[in-house]
Design an enzyme around this catalytic site. Structure first.
Site, mmCIF file in Angstrom:
data_model
loop_
_atom_site.group_PDB
_atom_site.id
_atom_site.type_symbol
_atom_site.label_atom_id
_atom_site.label_comp_id
_atom_site.label_asym_id
_atom_site.label_seq_id
_atom_site.Cartn_x
_atom_site.Cartn_y
_atom_site.Cartn_z
ATOM 1 N N SER A 1 -35.928 37.046 -62.495
ATOM 2 C CA SER A 1 -34.739 37.320 -61.690
ATOM 3 C C SER A 1 -33.435 37.130 -62.463
ATOM 4 O O SER A 1 -32.465 37.857 -62.242
ATOM 5 C CB SER A 1 -34.743 36.456 -60.425
ATOM 6 O OG SER A 1 -34.954 35.097 -60.743
ATOM 7 N N HIS B 1 -29.605 32.965 -61.870
ATOM 8 C CA HIS B 1 -29.095 34.228 -61.340
ATOM 9 C C HIS B 1 -27.640 34.445 -61.746
ATOM 10 O O HIS B 1 -27.266 35.531 -62.202
ATOM 11 C CB HIS B 1 -29.200 34.238 -59.817
ATOM 12 C CG HIS B 1 -30.610 34.207 -59.317
ATOM 13 N ND1 HIS B 1 -30.930 34.108 -57.975
ATOM 14 C CD2 HIS B 1 -31.798 34.259 -59.976
ATOM 15 C CE1 HIS B 1 -32.244 34.110 -57.833
ATOM 16 N NE2 HIS B 1 -32.788 34.198 -59.029
#
Length: 285
Positions: A207, A264
């Site tokens: 991610s 992230h």
């Protein structure tokens, strides 16, 4: 009212769809050849609008019927097949292999060799080594390998789908070596961010890399529009909203698992930086 040159493009660039769009809109135009380039001329009062229109629809209007023919609904994409995205496919195969040998993220003994920091296992606790000790012992691969570890089928499926969607675009437009470099860079920055701001622990997944690829495509496209990086409407907004939801702690509070928020954010920031730099260089060229 005089004519000005608004576009200078290589001779092999297909302008037929865009010229058809200008014709449908009633924009006077002509194309000439100068110094091995094709030059598009339009009235000076319409120059800015035509440049903006070309940035949005270089292949022409995807929905407009022109003289009994229908222009293709989407620009021709050269990044759709497995053959045209070998590195993207190889990365996904590698993550699937790691998923299998780590038993879907449940085998701590196997994950130990891929985690950001080494750790020891007892019956009740995990004892983590600090980063300095890990690097001093020559285990540099740990800076990157957490991106290959996924925890559960849903985690793997979502990240794989997004890597396929974004990775093949980068591979098609900038090449497999660029995608390899970006993947490693985004993994390094996102993993370091998670370690520094999220604390010691086991984390993993693609991610952070995905947010890096998203930021790269997003801002590169703003500066140097191209079909490969033209993401479907709402994708960037959806991903940014999801990032804010995760940062709010709602996902963890609902018992859906811990989120590597620092990874992230770190991935997104470095991806935006490479997108600005790459887009600026492409625009200069």
């Amino acid at each position: 009212m005089s004519a000005v040159a608004v576009l200078r493009l290589p001779l092999e660039t297909d302008l037929s769809g865009f010229l058809a769009l200008l014709k449908r809109m009633g924009v006077p135009c002509r194309v000439s050849e100068e110094s091995g380039q094709q030059v598009l001329w339009v009235p000076d009062t319409l120059a800015a609008q035509v440049r903006e229109l070309y940035a949005r629809f270089p292949q022409g209007d995807p929905d407009a019927p022109i003289e009994g023919e229908v222009v293709s609904a989407t620009p021709v994409r050269r990044f759709g097949s497995l053959r045209e995205a070998p590195f993207t496919a190889l990365m996904l195969l590698l993550t699937l292999v790691v998923f299998a040998i780590t038993w879907g993220g449940e085998n701590l003994e196997t994950i130990r060799w891929l985690s950001f920091a080494d750790y020891g296992i007892t019956e009740e606790y995990l004892y983590f080594a600090d980063l300095g000790h890990t690097l001093d012992s020559g285990q540099w691969w740990r800076l990157f390998t957490p991106m290959l570890v996924h925890f559960g089928w849903l985690h793997l499926a979502m990240n794989s789908l997004w890597y396929w969607e974004l990775g093949r675009r980068v591979e098609a437009h900038q090449g497999r070596f660029a995608l390899l470099g970006f993947t490693l860079l985004f993994a390094l920055v996102s993993n370091l961010a998670q370690y520094v701001f999220g604390g010691v622990g086991i984390f993993g997944g693609l991610s952070g890399v995905l947010y890096g690829l998203l930021g790269h495509c997003w801002l590169y496209q703003k500066l140097a529009p191209n079909p490969a990086y033209r993401l479907p409407p709402g994708v960037v907004g959806l991903m940014l909203v999801w990032l804010l939801v995760c940062l709010s702690g709602l996902v963890t509070a609902l018992g859906l698992g811990a989120i590597a928020n620092a990874a992230h954010v770190g991935g997104l920031l470095i991806g935006c930086a490479t997108g600005v730099l790459g887009g600026w260089l492409a625009r200069r060229r």
